[in-house]
Design a protein around this motif. Structure first.
Motif, PDB file in Angstrom:
ATOM      1  N   ALA A 161      40.549  42.380  22.765  1.00  0.00           N
ATOM      2  CA  ALA A 161      39.384  41.561  22.429  1.00  0.00           C
ATOM      3  C   ALA A 161      38.956  40.709  23.622  1.00  0.00           C
ATOM      4  O   ALA A 161      37.757  40.586  23.923  1.00  0.00           O
ATOM      5  N   LEU A 162      39.923  40.121  24.330  1.00  0.00           N
ATOM      6  CA  LEU A 162      39.603  39.313  25.502  1.00  0.00           C
ATOM      7  C   LEU A 162      38.980  40.163  26.605  1.00  0.00           C
ATOM      8  O   LEU A 162      38.007  39.762  27.251  1.00  0.00           O
ATOM      9  N   LEU A 163      39.535  41.346  26.824  1.00  0.00           N
ATOM     10  CA  LEU A 163      39.003  42.212  27.873  1.00  0.00           C
ATOM     11  C   LEU A 163      37.590  42.685  27.540  1.00  0.00           C
ATOM     12  O   LEU A 163      36.720  42.746  28.416  1.00  0.00           O
ATOM     13  N   TYR A 193      40.244  31.049  24.347  1.00  0.00           N
ATOM     14  CA  TYR A 193      40.833  31.727  25.511  1.00  0.00           C
ATOM     15  C   TYR A 193      39.795  32.637  26.152  1.00  0.00           C
ATOM     16  O   TYR A 193      38.851  33.095  25.522  1.00  0.00           O
ATOM     17  N   ARG A 194      40.022  32.914  27.451  1.00  0.00           N
ATOM     18  CA  ARG A 194      39.216  33.923  28.134  1.00  0.00           C
ATOM     19  C   ARG A 194      40.074  34.643  29.155  1.00  0.00           C
ATOM     20  O   ARG A 194      41.117  34.124  29.590  1.00  0.00           O
ATOM     21  N   ILE A 195      39.650  35.830  29.532  1.00  0.00           N
ATOM     22  CA  ILE A 195      40.390  36.615  30.513  1.00  0.00           C
ATOM     23  C   ILE A 195      39.822  36.344  31.890  1.00  0.00           C
ATOM     24  O   ILE A 195      38.599  36.150  32.066  1.00  0.00           O
ATOM     25  N   THR A 214      39.769  46.795  32.297  1.00  0.00           N
ATOM     26  CA  THR A 214      40.494  46.226  33.427  1.00  0.00           C
ATOM     27  C   THR A 214      40.057  44.802  33.716  1.00  0.00           C
ATOM     28  O   THR A 214      38.925  44.411  33.449  1.00  0.00           O
ATOM     29  N   ALA A 215      40.988  44.052  34.281  1.00  0.00           N
ATOM     30  CA  ALA A 215      40.728  42.706  34.782  1.00  0.00           C
ATOM     31  C   ALA A 215      41.736  42.459  35.892  1.00  0.00           C
ATOM     32  O   ALA A 215      42.915  42.211  35.615  1.00  0.00           O
ATOM     33  N   GLY A 216      41.276  42.572  37.125  1.00  0.00           N
ATOM     34  CA  GLY A 216      42.199  42.405  38.244  1.00  0.00           C
ATOM     35  C   GLY A 216      43.297  43.449  38.205  1.00  0.00           C
ATOM     36  O   GLY A 216      43.032  44.661  38.208  1.00  0.00           O
ATOM     37  N   GLU A 217      44.545  43.000  38.149  1.00  0.00           N
ATOM     38  CA  GLU A 217      45.694  43.912  38.143  1.00  0.00           C
ATOM     39  C   GLU A 217      46.132  44.302  36.733  1.00  0.00           C
ATOM     40  O   GLU A 217      47.175  44.906  36.548  1.00  0.00           O
ATOM     41  N   LEU A 218      45.311  43.961  35.741  1.00  0.00           N
ATOM     42  CA  LEU A 218      45.608  44.260  34.351  1.00  0.00           C
ATOM     43  C   LEU A 218      44.727  45.412  33.863  1.00  0.00           C
ATOM     44  O   LEU A 218      43.512  45.387  34.045  1.00  0.00           O
ATOM     45  N   THR A 219      45.342  46.432  33.258  1.00  0.00           N
ATOM     46  CA  THR A 219      44.605  47.563  32.704  1.00  0.00           C
ATOM     47  C   THR A 219      45.105  47.861  31.304  1.00  0.00           C
ATOM     48  O   THR A 219      46.314  47.927  31.073  1.00  0.00           O
ATOM     49  N   LEU A 220      44.176  48.023  30.378  1.00  0.00           N
ATOM     50  CA  LEU A 220      44.509  48.351  29.000  1.00  0.00           C
ATOM     51  C   LEU A 220      43.853  49.678  28.630  1.00  0.00           C
ATOM     52  O   LEU A 220      42.656  49.870  28.872  1.00  0.00           O
ATOM     53  N   PHE A 221      44.645  50.601  28.070  1.00  0.00           N
ATOM     54  CA  PHE A 221      44.164  51.918  27.661  1.00  0.00           C
ATOM     55  C   PHE A 221      44.106  51.955  26.140  1.00  0.00           C
ATOM     56  O   PHE A 221      45.137  52.168  25.473  1.00  0.00           O
ATOM     57  N   PRO A 222      42.921  51.746  25.520  1.00  0.00           N
ATOM     58  CA  PRO A 222      42.827  51.645  24.060  1.00  0.00           C
ATOM     59  C   PRO A 222      43.344  52.870  23.321  1.00  0.00           C
ATOM     60  O   PRO A 222      43.999  52.745  22.290  1.00  0.00           O
TER      61      PRO A 222
END
Length: 228
Positions: free
Chosen positions: A164-166, A223-225, A132-140
């Motif tokens: 990768a960024l997360l 880049y960075r998240i 997660t990052a703020g309102e962003l969620t990734l489910f691998p």
């Protein structure tokens, strides 16, 4: 390991098919974009290799049709030095590209890199916890991304770049690191794949590059998240 080759060059298709079979792939082929797109959407293939220049329906239109219904990995064959077709292909959702004329060995290396990415998504590991990052969620483990509670459809390459960024936890990743970690290959001087994929991710998140964008460009570095 079943691959679909879509190219109207019968001699090239025959040569590549023989080489791919010698490397353990199963290979089918189509000679135009219309039949190639239809075959790609059957769900029978792990990968699609798609030439840009073909009669009737060209490769870019075929890619557009495929991406309307499928996330099957697609590698584009582009004319050497034709950056426009490469960029358009990546913007339409291609996972990678190889310029023609290509060495069969390079093609196999790119295909295996894509397969490693897609296979790793299906393997249960300790790193499959949601990121997660703020309102962003990734489910691998589910190949799912949510932005502000809504699902976002990403290609395999886009998904791996965002992951990768997360996983970097806000640390800046160079294009070289991103290419190696997410695309499975070194970044070359004139390769714009990472930049185009990042632009696609931002557009799909609807955040662009404004002050609320979750992905920050660090000029001259990478880049960075944004974590908050």
């Amino acid at each position: 390991m079943r691959v679909l080759l879509v190219d109207d060059d019968a001699e090239l298709v025959s040569m590549l098919s023989d080489y791919l079979r010698s490397e353990g792939f199963e290979v089918d082929s189509a000679s135009d974009g219309e039949s190639g797109a239809a075959a790609a959407l059957t769900g029978q293939y792990a990968l699609v290799v798609l030439d840009v220049m073909m009669p009737r329906v060209g490769g870019l239109e075929a890619l557009r049709q495929i991406r309307q219904h499928s996330r099957v990995p697609v590698l584009m064959l582009t004319a050497k030095g034709d950056d426009i077709d490469r960029i358009i292909g990546l913007e339409l959702g291609a996972d990678d590209y190889v310029p023609k004329p290509c060495l069969p060995r390079e093609l196999v290396a790119r295909l295996r890199a894509i397969l490693r990415r897609t296979t790793s998504q299906a393997e249960p590991t300790s790193s499959n916890q949601p990121l997660t990052a703020g309102e962003l969620t990734l489910f691998p483990d589910r190949h799912r991304v949510e932005w502000r509670g809504s699902p976002v459809e990403l290609t395999n390459a886009e998904f791996q770049l965002l992951a990768a960024l997360l996983r970097a936890g806000g640390r800046v990743l160079s294009k070289q690191e991103l290419s190696e970690q997410a695309l499975g290959r070194p970044h070359t001087r004139y390769d714009r794949s990472v930049d185009v994929h990042m632009s696609n991710i931002r557009q799909k998140l609807g955040a662009g590059s404004g002050p609320h964008a979750p992905i920050l460009t660090v000029r001259g570095v990478g880049y960075r998240i944004i974590l908050e």
